[in-house]
Scaffold this motif. Structure first.
Motif, PDB file in Angstrom:
ATOM      1  N   LYS A 102     -21.096  21.590 -52.498  1.00 41.00           N
ATOM      2  CA  LYS A 102     -22.322  22.386 -52.381  1.00 41.00           C
ATOM      3  C   LYS A 102     -22.108  23.669 -51.580  1.00 41.00           C
ATOM      4  O   LYS A 102     -22.794  24.662 -51.819  1.00 41.00           O
ATOM      5  CB  LYS A 102     -23.433  21.543 -51.765  1.00 41.00           C
ATOM      6  N   ILE A 134     -20.516  25.785 -54.343  1.00 38.81           N
ATOM      7  CA  ILE A 134     -21.380  25.962 -55.513  1.00 38.81           C
ATOM      8  C   ILE A 134     -22.795  25.561 -55.088  1.00 38.81           C
ATOM      9  O   ILE A 134     -23.223  24.430 -55.310  1.00 38.81           O
ATOM     10  CB  ILE A 134     -20.883  25.091 -56.691  1.00 38.81           C
ATOM     11  N   PRO A 135     -23.504  26.475 -54.443  1.00 36.39           N
ATOM     12  CA  PRO A 135     -24.792  26.146 -53.814  1.00 36.39           C
ATOM     13  C   PRO A 135     -25.856  25.563 -54.742  1.00 36.39           C
ATOM     14  O   PRO A 135     -26.677  24.758 -54.301  1.00 36.39           O
ATOM     15  CB  PRO A 135     -25.267  27.482 -53.237  1.00 36.39           C
ATOM     16  N   ASP A 136     -25.856  25.924 -56.025  1.00 37.34           N
ATOM     17  CA  ASP A 136     -26.881  25.405 -56.924  1.00 37.34           C
ATOM     18  C   ASP A 136     -26.515  24.048 -57.530  1.00 37.34           C
ATOM     19  O   ASP A 136     -27.278  23.486 -58.308  1.00 37.34           O
ATOM     20  CB  ASP A 136     -27.168  26.407 -58.050  1.00 37.34           C
ATOM     21  N   ALA A 137     -25.378  23.505 -57.167  1.00 31.68           N
ATOM     22  CA  ALA A 137     -24.884  22.273 -57.783  1.00 31.68           C
ATOM     23  C   ALA A 137     -25.737  21.059 -57.436  1.00 31.68           C
ATOM     24  O   ALA A 137     -26.170  20.885 -56.297  1.00 31.68           O
ATOM     25  CB  ALA A 137     -23.442  22.025 -57.357  1.00 31.68           C
ATOM     26  N   LYS A 138     -25.957  20.239 -58.451  1.00 27.23           N
ATOM     27  CA  LYS A 138     -26.531  18.920 -58.245  1.00 27.23           C
ATOM     28  C   LYS A 138     -25.341  17.970 -58.287  1.00 27.23           C
ATOM     29  O   LYS A 138     -24.632  17.900 -59.297  1.00 27.23           O
ATOM     30  CB  LYS A 138     -27.538  18.581 -59.346  1.00 27.23           C
ATOM     31  N   SER A 189     -24.178  22.342 -62.706  1.00 26.16           N
ATOM     32  CA  SER A 189     -24.396  23.661 -62.121  1.00 26.16           C
ATOM     33  C   SER A 189     -24.501  24.725 -63.203  1.00 26.16           C
ATOM     34  O   SER A 189     -23.739  24.714 -64.179  1.00 26.16           O
ATOM     35  CB  SER A 189     -23.244  24.027 -61.180  1.00 26.16           C
ATOM     36  N   GLU A 190     -25.416  25.640 -63.004  1.00 28.47           N
ATOM     37  CA  GLU A 190     -25.552  26.781 -63.908  1.00 28.47           C
ATOM     38  C   GLU A 190     -24.291  27.647 -63.876  1.00 28.47           C
ATOM     39  O   GLU A 190     -23.944  28.289 -64.867  1.00 28.47           O
ATOM     40  CB  GLU A 190     -26.785  27.610 -63.517  1.00 28.47           C
ATOM     41  N   SER A 191     -23.590  27.645 -62.762  1.00 28.67           N
ATOM     42  CA  SER A 191     -22.387  28.481 -62.644  1.00 28.67           C
ATOM     43  C   SER A 191     -21.253  28.014 -63.569  1.00 28.67           C
ATOM     44  O   SER A 191     -20.279  28.736 -63.756  1.00 28.67           O
ATOM     45  CB  SER A 191     -21.904  28.529 -61.196  1.00 28.67           C
ATOM     46  N   PRO A 249     -26.981  22.605 -66.547  1.00 29.05           N
ATOM     47  CA  PRO A 249     -28.307  21.995 -66.665  1.00 29.05           C
ATOM     48  C   PRO A 249     -28.844  22.112 -68.089  1.00 29.05           C
ATOM     49  O   PRO A 249     -28.496  23.037 -68.826  1.00 29.05           O
ATOM     50  CB  PRO A 249     -29.174  22.831 -65.711  1.00 29.05           C
TER      51      PRO A 249
END
Length: 77
Positions: A13, A16-20, A39-41, A76
């Motif tokens: 995280k 990759i801050p947006d990661a679930k 992750s969107e990335s 996602p």
């Protein structure tokens, strides 16, 4: 020395801050984990590139402190 599931999740995280992130201890030994990372990335990247992003996030701990990590990566819905 084993690595905790919380440490793995934190490192991913941070990179990759947006990661679930979902981590499972496969053997109960703190050495063999499975990680599902969404992750969107990852969008537009190959599976190999996605996994490389995770390995980079783990800052060289793979194969040392962290013995085994089964990865599943996706974007996602």
């Amino acid at each position: 020395m084993a690595m905790s599931a919380g440490d793995i999740e934190r490192l991913i995280k941070e990179a990759i801050p947006d990661a679930k992130v979902t981590i499972r201890d496969l053997a109960g030994d703190g050495d063999h984990y499975a990680a599902e990372v969404v992750s969107e990335s990852f969008r537009g990247k190959t599976r190999v590139q996605q996994h490389q992003m995770i390995y980079e996030a783990l800052k060289g701990k793979m194969g040392g402190t962290l013995h085994a990590l089964a990865l599943q990566t996706s974007v996602p819905d």
